[in-house]
Write a protein that holds these residues in place. Structure first.
Motif, PDB file in Angstrom:
ATOM      1  N   CYS A 111      28.295  37.375  38.229  1.00  0.00           N
ATOM      2  CA  CYS A 111      27.100  37.784  37.494  1.00  0.00           C
ATOM      3  C   CYS A 111      27.352  37.727  35.989  1.00  0.00           C
ATOM      4  CB  CYS A 111      26.685  39.198  37.911  1.00  0.00           C
ATOM      5  SG  CYS A 111      25.854  39.298  39.520  1.00  0.00           S
ATOM      6  N   ALA A 112      28.520  38.216  35.565  1.00  0.00           N
ATOM      7  CA  ALA A 112      28.858  38.184  34.141  1.00  0.00           C
ATOM      8  C   ALA A 112      28.978  36.746  33.646  1.00  0.00           C
ATOM      9  CB  ALA A 112      30.163  38.933  33.905  1.00  0.00           C
ATOM     10  N   GLU A 113      29.533  35.864  34.473  1.00  0.00           N
ATOM     11  CA  GLU A 113      29.734  34.469  34.084  1.00  0.00           C
ATOM     12  C   GLU A 113      28.416  33.711  33.968  1.00  0.00           C
ATOM     13  OE1 GLU A 113      31.830  30.400  35.880  1.00  0.00           O
ATOM     14  OE2 GLU A 113      32.284  32.363  36.766  1.00  0.00           O
ATOM     15  N   HIS A 114      27.468  33.998  34.876  1.00  0.00           N
ATOM     16  CA  HIS A 114      26.240  33.203  34.954  1.00  0.00           C
ATOM     17  C   HIS A 114      25.006  33.921  34.391  1.00  0.00           C
ATOM     18  CE1 HIS A 114      27.962  29.898  37.343  1.00  0.00           C
ATOM     19  NE2 HIS A 114      28.688  30.826  37.933  1.00  0.00           N
ATOM     20  N   GLY A 115      25.182  35.103  33.827  1.00  0.00           N
ATOM     21  CA  GLY A 115      24.050  35.812  33.248  1.00  0.00           C
ATOM     22  C   GLY A 115      23.071  36.342  34.275  1.00  0.00           C
ATOM     23  N   SER A 156      27.073  43.536  27.633  1.00  0.00           N
ATOM     24  CA  SER A 156      26.622  42.192  28.021  1.00  0.00           C
ATOM     25  C   SER A 156      25.481  42.223  29.030  1.00  0.00           C
ATOM     26  CB  SER A 156      27.801  41.391  28.589  1.00  0.00           C
ATOM     27  OG  SER A 156      28.435  42.100  29.637  1.00  0.00           O
ATOM     28  N   ASP A 157      24.946  43.400  29.318  1.00  0.00           N
ATOM     29  CA  ASP A 157      23.784  43.544  30.216  1.00  0.00           C
ATOM     30  C   ASP A 157      24.022  42.935  31.598  1.00  0.00           C
ATOM     31  OD1 ASP A 157      22.228  45.002  28.442  1.00  0.00           O
ATOM     32  OD2 ASP A 157      21.396  43.217  27.509  1.00  0.00           O
ATOM     33  N   VAL A 158      25.160  43.262  32.191  1.00  0.00           N
ATOM     34  CA  VAL A 158      25.429  42.839  33.566  1.00  0.00           C
ATOM     35  C   VAL A 158      24.565  43.638  34.545  1.00  0.00           C
ATOM     36  CG1 VAL A 158      27.193  42.764  35.390  1.00  0.00           C
ATOM     37  CG2 VAL A 158      27.779  42.095  33.051  1.00  0.00           C
ATOM     38  N   GLN A 168      14.825  37.724  34.379  1.00  0.00           N
ATOM     39  CA  GLN A 168      16.223  37.339  34.499  1.00  0.00           C
ATOM     40  C   GLN A 168      16.619  37.281  35.968  1.00  0.00           C
ATOM     41  OE1 GLN A 168      18.755  39.856  32.167  1.00  0.00           O
ATOM     42  NE2 GLN A 168      20.584  38.585  32.438  1.00  0.00           N
TER      43      GLN A 168
END
Length: 308
Positions: free
Chosen positions: A64-68, A298-300, A85
């Motif tokens: 999730c962090a990698e792909h937004g 980072s809004d994960v 999102q």
């Protein structure tokens, strides 16, 4: 040129994966639990993960962090639809449901996030008898109306310790913190987070909220400003967090504290019913923004999450 065309004809054209497809394929390869891709709508993806074990959540957070993609706890009412999102909804099924007394302390219970409140009651925690038995412990802990303790009284929740997976992948064990309970803060990320939160308690916004009978903000920063005679407990920062600040891995409940606590006032948290021109309303919003930024820059996780 002819050779190149012939090879393309025989081998087929290579199509590049969309970011959402790459996310879904990466998750399917890594997790042991079940995964369902709902597909894309107007360029925004949605999927559901039912984890088999804690490792599934670690893989999900990293991807999730990698792909937004937003990592959202299912079972908590969300004020925002998250339609802007891509979202991975995590549904806690028949796994991660362990519930048992700690062998060295008969009053404390180790509970995993998928355990149902009905199962806690059946195991002997009668304090959960009046609550919806279908709720998971993760949803109970995250629900603001069920954690609407008066300002500075988070000790009444009965939560003694908690382990949370933070947005950057840090696995943080939180509990009593003070002169006589200085649990080591493992890792620079957790030290920085806690230091920032303590600094925030001195802000005008935090002090204004603390002076009110009921805590006005979404996030329970008053856990660091307890009522006289009570100790700071870092795990209480997760009370009513709406799934916005991290992923609950496990919690330790103190049966003795639960039996002494009065039920929270479900009307105690009412951010959505405050007037936008009210000074305290504006201060509560500002405080929430700053707490969220410290936990999840980072809004994960969802933002703003549950409202009432």
């Amino acid at each position: 040129m002819q050779f190149s065309s012939r090879r393309a004809f025989l081998m087929g054209r290579r199509t590049s994966k969309s970011p959402w497809a790459a996310f879904c394929q990466g998750l399917q390869r890594r997790v042991a639990g079940s995964f369902l891709d709902y597909g894309l709508s107007d360029g925004v993806g949605s999927a559901r993960l039912t984890p088999l074990n804690a490792a599934d959540l670690h893989h999900a957070r990293a991807l999730c962090a990698e792909h937004g993609v937003v990592l959202a706890l299912d079972g908590v009412n969300q004020a925002a639809s998250q339609s802007h999102q891509s979202v991975l909804w995590v549904e806690l099924g028949s796994h991660l449901t362990q519930c048992q007394r700690l062998p060295n302390d008969a009053s404390k219970w180790f509970v995993q996030p998928g355990c149902l409140l009905g199962d806690l009651e059946a195991a002997g925690l009668k304090e959960f008898a009046g609550l919806p038995g279908y709720l998971t412990v993760a949803a109970w802990l995250a629900d603001r109306s069920l954690q609407a303790w008066e300002s500075g009284a988070t000790h009444r929740s009965g939560v003694a310790h908690a382990c949370v997976l933070l947005a950057d992948g840090t696995q943080a064990t939180l509990g009593p913190f003070g002169e006589h309970n200085r649990q080591p803060l493992d890792g620079l990320a957790l030290q920085t987070l806690v230091s920032g939160l303590f600094t925030l308690t001195g802000s005008t916004e935090a002090q204004a909220c603390r002076q009110e009978p009921h805590w006005s903000a979404r996030y329970r920063l008053d856990a660091l400003m307890p009522q006289p005679g009570h100790t700071v407990n870092l795990s209480h920062l997760l009370l009513g967090h709406g799934g916005d600040l991290g992923w609950l891995e496990w919690v330790v409940l103190d049966e003795a504290a639960l039996s002494e606590a009065a039920a929270p006032d479900p009307m105690g948290f009412s951010l959505g019913r405050q007037a936008p021109h009210d000074v305290l309303w504006a201060q509560a919003i500002e405080l929430d923004v700053r707490v969220k930024a410290l936990f999840d820059p980072s809004d994960v996780f969802p933002h703003p999450g549950q409202d009432l």
